[in-house]
Design a protein around this motif. Sequence first.
Motif, mmCIF file in Angstrom:
data_model
loop_
_atom_site.group_PDB
_atom_site.id
_atom_site.type_symbol
_atom_site.label_atom_id
_atom_site.label_comp_id
_atom_site.label_asym_id
_atom_site.label_seq_id
_atom_site.Cartn_x
_atom_site.Cartn_y
_atom_site.Cartn_z
ATOM 1 N N GLU A 90 44.728 46.386 34.605
ATOM 2 C CA GLU A 90 44.043 45.234 35.205
ATOM 3 C C GLU A 90 44.998 44.052 35.353
ATOM 4 O OE1 GLU A 90 39.521 46.207 33.609
ATOM 5 O OE2 GLU A 90 40.406 44.261 33.152
ATOM 6 N N ASN A 93 47.018 44.688 38.383
ATOM 7 C CA ASN A 93 46.184 44.482 39.573
ATOM 8 C C ASN A 93 45.978 43.002 39.855
ATOM 9 O OD1 ASN A 93 44.513 46.893 41.027
ATOM 10 N ND2 ASN A 93 45.342 47.522 39.067
ATOM 11 N N LEU A 245 38.235 40.488 40.788
ATOM 12 C CA LEU A 245 36.808 40.794 40.621
ATOM 13 C C LEU A 245 36.014 39.510 40.810
ATOM 14 C CD1 LEU A 245 36.672 43.107 37.470
ATOM 15 C CD2 LEU A 245 36.930 43.737 39.868
ATOM 16 N N LYS A 246 34.825 39.646 41.359
ATOM 17 C CA LYS A 246 33.984 38.458 41.549
ATOM 18 C C LYS A 246 32.780 38.571 40.626
ATOM 19 C CE LYS A 246 36.804 37.756 44.955
ATOM 20 N NZ LYS A 246 37.982 36.928 44.735
ATOM 21 N N GLY A 247 32.380 37.460 40.076
ATOM 22 C CA GLY A 247 31.223 37.490 39.195
ATOM 23 C C GLY A 247 31.017 36.131 38.572
ATOM 24 N N TRP A 255 39.277 36.379 35.499
ATOM 25 C CA TRP A 255 38.710 37.726 35.336
ATOM 26 C C TRP A 255 37.277 37.599 34.817
ATOM 27 C CZ3 TRP A 255 41.534 41.493 37.445
ATOM 28 C CH2 TRP A 255 41.090 42.808 37.292
#
Length: 408
Positions: A90, A93, A245-247, A255
């Motif tokens: 991760e 990435n 990543l979206k959230g 992250w």
Amino acid sequence: MRVSVEELLRAHGRPPREVYFDNENSGYVPREVVEEMIPYFNSIGYGHPSITHKPGWEAYEVLYKTKDLLTKVLNAEGLGEFAFVHSGTEANNLAVLGHALANKGRGGKIVVSAIEHLSVIYPAEEAERLFGFRVVRVPVDSEGFVDPEVLKEFVDGSTSLVSIQMVNHEIGTVQNIFELSKVVKEVNPRAVFHTDAADAFGKIPIDLKKLEHVDMVTLSSHKIHGPRGVGVLFIREGVRVEPVLKGQLSYEKLWPGVENVPLIAGFRKAVELAYRDFDLNVAKMREARDLLVRGILEKVSDVLVNGPSDFSMRSPDNANLSFLYVEGEALTVELSINGVYVSSGSACTSRILEPSHVLLAIGRKHEEAHGSILFKTSRYHTREDIEYTLEVLPKAVDRLRGISTIKK
Ligand SMILES: Cc1ncc(COP(=O)(O)O)c(C=O)c1O
């Protein structure tokens, strides 16, 4: 048909000793690290680190204390931020795709070495596919080194990101990251330099004040006897990276998702243990590795050493050897029956029977790559472990060569 481990043990009997060398893929977590984690599951710090109550504050404390420790051991005071993610994969990435997202209107080149971990190469290819970057692979020499003069030819005004690992995960080559990053900035001061140090951390000293041209650094917990499930990306101040990543926004801006607080507490303990006696720990891995390699080369014929021949230019824990006329996969099984645990070809892709891209890039033939075995020693290996391995291994190689269809 699936066979259980119990059935396998019944069929082959229990080996007299077990020696684990697969520290590339994951490894032993010492009791001190496990004990450090346990309270964070249900006694303290079980809250969300962004929420303002006591269990949340305790969780938050774990995060900032871990960052403080990383700042100290990597000499990074005032240089930038450490972002927690859940693995080295991760972190790579985030470095590559996060950079691409933040710079997607601009395009340009992403330069990687030919022997990068796939968690760098695949996101770079994804950035090419999604955002129009162009991926360029820099060749390495027959021992895995990137020559700064060769790198210079691949960098130009359009280069957006360069990613070259500090230590190769398969053949242990230690790159001259200071020189490589300096050359990149001489050609293009705006290019961002990332180094995947997952396999260097805890094994070779890293000083981020000295590595002044390095902008991003990847770390992974389970490579230093920490728990699996924690990765870190260091990002130098001013370097632009966007979340991949979206959230929901969490404590970690880059992250989303709640942090693995118990595991991060374990990671912090693992860092503490690795750095408390850094030189002694490194000397122990080196001594075990040297004893092992010397013994194998004395006792087994037709063995090629993959990676640097000068062992001072190789990570202290790494031995990668090709046993000719033997299938590496078959040897891992034969050794496992005898309690010696190794991986073959490319450790991270050994379930795929493809020769490792690293071994092919240094010029090994397919059959040489297929016969390769990766050993990674650790501070926990004893002389008896190595002696036992040196008893078992020559017999295993002989037996397999006797029935092998690959002949001299
Ligand atoms: C050099 C290197 N980078 C990245 C990774 C991926 O790290 P993780 O296993 O934490 O995803 C590894 C894996 O072992 C590695 O050796």
